[in-house]
Design an enzyme around this catalytic site. Structure first.
Site, PDB file in Angstrom:
ATOM      1  N   TYR A  11     -17.746 -24.374  -5.404  1.00 54.05           N
ATOM      2  CA  TYR A  11     -18.702 -24.576  -6.492  1.00 54.05           C
ATOM      3  C   TYR A  11     -18.011 -25.300  -7.650  1.00 54.05           C
ATOM      4  O   TYR A  11     -16.821 -25.605  -7.589  1.00 54.05           O
ATOM      5  CB  TYR A  11     -19.291 -23.236  -6.935  1.00 54.05           C
ATOM      6  CG  TYR A  11     -20.393 -22.738  -6.033  1.00 54.05           C
ATOM      7  CD1 TYR A  11     -21.726 -23.070  -6.274  1.00 54.05           C
ATOM      8  CD2 TYR A  11     -20.109 -21.948  -4.921  1.00 54.05           C
ATOM      9  CE1 TYR A  11     -22.742 -22.632  -5.435  1.00 54.05           C
ATOM     10  CE2 TYR A  11     -21.116 -21.507  -4.075  1.00 54.05           C
ATOM     11  CZ  TYR A  11     -22.432 -21.856  -4.336  1.00 54.05           C
ATOM     12  OH  TYR A  11     -23.435 -21.435  -3.499  1.00 54.05           O
ATOM     13  N   ARG A  18     -15.200 -14.087  -8.515  1.00 58.69           N
ATOM     14  CA  ARG A  18     -15.305 -14.448  -7.095  1.00 58.69           C
ATOM     15  C   ARG A  18     -14.208 -15.458  -6.807  1.00 58.69           C
ATOM     16  O   ARG A  18     -14.093 -16.475  -7.504  1.00 58.69           O
ATOM     17  CB  ARG A  18     -16.684 -15.053  -6.826  1.00 58.69           C
ATOM     18  CG  ARG A  18     -17.030 -15.128  -5.347  1.00 58.69           C
ATOM     19  CD  ARG A  18     -17.580 -13.819  -4.845  1.00 58.69           C
ATOM     20  NE  ARG A  18     -18.371 -13.984  -3.634  1.00 58.69           N
ATOM     21  CZ  ARG A  18     -17.995 -13.543  -2.430  1.00 58.69           C
ATOM     22  NH1 ARG A  18     -16.843 -12.949  -2.271  1.00 58.69           N
ATOM     23  NH2 ARG A  18     -18.781 -13.696  -1.389  1.00 58.69           N
ATOM     24  N   CYS A  76     -26.868  -6.700  11.641  1.00 56.60           N
ATOM     25  CA  CYS A  76     -26.965  -8.115  11.288  1.00 56.60           C
ATOM     26  C   CYS A  76     -26.497  -8.907  12.502  1.00 56.60           C
ATOM     27  O   CYS A  76     -25.499  -8.551  13.125  1.00 56.60           O
ATOM     28  CB  CYS A  76     -26.075  -8.402  10.083  1.00 56.60           C
ATOM     29  SG  CYS A  76     -25.743 -10.161   9.804  1.00 56.60           S
ATOM     30  N   CYS A 120     -34.306 -11.566   5.678  1.00 49.33           N
ATOM     31  CA  CYS A 120     -33.446 -11.194   6.809  1.00 49.33           C
ATOM     32  C   CYS A 120     -34.221 -11.328   8.103  1.00 49.33           C
ATOM     33  O   CYS A 120     -35.373 -10.881   8.204  1.00 49.33           O
ATOM     34  CB  CYS A 120     -32.935  -9.761   6.648  1.00 49.33           C
ATOM     35  SG  CYS A 120     -31.920  -9.200   8.043  1.00 49.33           S
TER      36      CYS A 120
END
Length: 671
Positions: free
Chosen positions: A187, A235, A370, A389
């Site tokens: 980013y 992050r 998942c 999802c």
């Protein structure tokens, strides 16, 4: 279900449910909901809309220790107005919607911090950036014809001020801390941190300290305004995995790192700690190697960031968190053994909001898995849609899709035990209906059965097992295997509602040979496979079958008439697409694009290239993987029946697992 060891010691993750501290903040347990892009989850004033609030409140109810809300935009200077929440757009609205959400989150004993982002810079999808800026002039990640200009000094300092203002508003809103979306994933701020993209000569370029100056100035500004005890996390991608621009390094591949290598990453971690950050949220990768940030099933491994988190933990004295498919007790224990403080769950918490409580109860087998497809989450974000999802259609629609008790309990016949039939049976059974599911074969799963055969598709097998377990625990659901439904069953007066979910069947054109086999034949090991295999069709099934065969030592060629695999960019999550596209040549699979099959002579495939030339591919085995067509054998009965009837999944329209499950949920919730 999440299949785990039966060894009691290996399953024991009690350490996960002990308190942890981040700066002045204490959280009740070490589980964290990882940050996710809140695209289309904003109201028109930059607040959190009701769906966004419900997502987080539901995960708090599920037992997570801390939620990282967001990302939110630092401003709308580069972000499209209203694309994500933004604290400084209308602080009063932001504070009111935050308080409404946080009061409920806190009532479950869960803490919440808010992630603030500066956006994508040269990594933005074409058309998504208003400013088209970067640290220095750079080509766009996705379209090299688009050039991003260098940010001005004033723009940089103004952005730093906006971050501090946003943090103050978040603190006033009741958030327990802040996370800066910064040295991460390629980013904008990560571009500043890498010399590959940052060629500035002012105080924001040059040395590593200068390249990190934006994010160190931000944390210092926040601490000055919000106090030293107000936690600020960052992050942080330890390693970039950039082999070349737009090309990521593969797992295990030796290559020259063009972005940030581990040694520089560890140096950066120390600089960030010294500047005042209270926590490092660690992963690896960039948009140029996007599959590292959003790992598809092709990694065939969970906990891929553990090794990076452990290295960072050795370098700093502040808490370190890692995500990366941590829904496995051995992976969790491996992280905790290496000193990692916090275990983060992103996609697994979308699939099952009760994940922490189920882990705490040692109910691993009841966790809805998942499947790493990323169709319901990342692929939707790429198209400007709110994440949800594949296996949990209620994600992001918790209120709208809340299950209710029906006014009348019905007797429902479901024909077909694939994903659509299984989801319909589960939802209908949960709501209290009496369900009979008829499956013509000896096992449940439909096309998921062959589709889950490659070792990297083990999560698909777990999904089948999860459905089996849930349905077996329902007294009002009866499963009949080896039971092909007939007109008699359809017309049986015992059933007032009929759901047809008979799936699809492979398309097999007449190329002149009766020796061709289907991908399902290969995946289910129904026939012996020769050493030289030609696969007709470069879609998802063809490519995944090729990878499986290559791992078995076969020589594999793929013939695809289009100019790209899997329908090209935009047909699936870009992270999955990028990794699969790189895996084909990396594994020395011969890919013939813009090539169509003229005929098949026995097992030799005669093809025509784009320039009109014909070639013969000599093979031992020819596999047809040209897609599927609906298998609607009850079309006449559906059109003439006076009963309540539904046609779902591939039998209605061939698509992916997500569409089958979403079809089923949308109908079954209202029967």
């Amino acid at each position: 279900m999440v299949i785990v060891t039966e060894d009691v010691k290996k399953r024991n993750v009690s350490r996960l449910f002990t308190p942890a501290k981040i700066g002045g903040l204490t959280i009740n347990n070490r589980t964290v909901m990882a940050p996710l892009g809140l695209v289309s989850y904003s109201d028109d004033q930059g607040g959190f809309n009701k769906n966004a609030q419900d997502i987080y409140i539901r995960r708090a109810k599920g037992g997570v220790g801390m939620i990282t809300v967001g990302l939110i935009g630092c401003d709308y200077v580069d972000f499209a107005d209203g694309s994500v929440p933004c604290a400084i757009k209308n602080p009063l609205v932001f504070m009111n919607t935050s308080k409404e959400m946080l009061d409920k989150i806190h009532s479950y004993g869960t803490k919440a911090i808010c992630m603030i982002s500066a956006g994508s810079g040269r990594s933005s999808f074409p058309g998504a950036s208003k400013q088209k800026w970067a640290p220095s002039e750079n080509e766009n990640r996705f379209d090299p014809k688009q050039i991003h200009r260098a940010m001005t000094h004033d723009e940089i300092t103004h952005m730093i001020e906006d971050f501090v203002k946003s943090a103050v508003i978040c603190q006033q809103s009741g958030f327990d801390g802040i996370e800066i979306h910064a040295v991460h994933e390629g980013y904008l701020f990560d571009q500043f941190a890498m010399s590959l993209f940052n060629r500035r000569t002012d105080e924001y370029g040059g040395s590593l300290e200068n390249r990190l100056r934006i994010v160190t100035d931000i944390v210092k500004g926040i601490k000055a305004q919000c106090g030293e005890d107000f936690p600020v996390s960052i992050r942080f991608s330890l390693k970039s995995f950039i082999k070349e621009l737009r090309v990521g390094g593969m797992p295990g591949e030796k290559f020259e790192e063009k972005g940030r290598d581990i040694s520089e990453g560890l140096e950066a971690a120390k600089i960030l700690e010294a500047a005042g950050y209270d926590m490092l949220n660690v992963d690896a990768g960039t948009y140029d190697a996007w599959f590292w940030n959003h790992p598809p099933m092709y990694f065939n491994k969970k906990g891929i960031y553990n090794t990076f988190g452990a290295q960072v933990k050795e370098a700093v004295n502040i808490p370190v968190g890692v995500a990366g498919r941590m829904d496995d007790p051995e992976v969790i224990n491996d992280a905790l053994d290496q000193g990692i403080d916090l275990i983060e769950f992103g996609r697994p918490l979308l699939a099952d909001p009760d994940l922490p409580n189920k882990i705490k109860a040692d109910a691993w087998e009841d966790i809805r898995p998942c499947i790493s497809c990323q169709d319901g989450c990342l692929a939707r974000l790429e198209h400007g849609l709110p994440f949800s999802c594949t296996v949990n259609p209620a994600t992001g629609r918790e209120a709208e899709y809340r299950l209710t008790v029906p006014l009348e309990k019905k007797n429902i016949l479901i024909i077909g035990g694939g994903p659509a039939g299984l989801e319909t049976a589960w939802i209908s059974g949960k709501r209290g209906h009496n369900v009979t599911l008829m499956e013509a074969t000896s096992e449940l799963g439909g096309e998921l059965v062959p589709g889950s055969a490659p070792d990297f598709k083990s999560n698909d097998r777990e999904l089948i097992e999860w459905f089996k377990r849930q349905l077996s625990n329902m007294n009002n659901v009866e499963i009949k295997l080896n039971s092909a439904a007939t007109k008699k069953d359809f017309n049986d007066n015992a059933f007032g509602t009929i759901v047809v979910a008979t799936g699809s069947k492979p398309i097999i054109p007449d190329f002149g040979s009766n020796q061709m086999i289907t991908a399902a034949d290969v995946l289910l090991k129904k026939t012996e496979i020769g050493n030289h295999v030609t696969i007709i069709g470069g879609g998802l099934v063809g490519c995944e079958t090729a990878l499986m065969l290559k791992k078995q030592g076969k020589n594999v060629s793929i013939v695809e008439m289009r100019d790209d695999i899997c329908g090209g960019v935009g047909k699936m999550s870009f992270a999955n697409y990028q990794m699969l596209k790189q895996l084909i040549p990396y594994n020395n699979i011969d890919l013939k694009l813009n090539t169509k099959v003229d005929s098949v002579d026995g097992t030799n495939v005669i093809v025509e290239t784009s320039d009109g030339n014909k070639q013969t591919i000599n093979s031992d085995t020819v596999v047809c993987a040209l897609g599927y067509k609906p298998n609607n054998i009850f079309s006449n009965l559906l059109s003439t029946s006076g009963k309540e009837t539904y046609l779902l999944g591939d039998s209605r329209h061939v698509d992916n697992i997500m569409q089958a499950i979403w079809d089923a949920y949308a109908v079954a919730k209202d029967i």
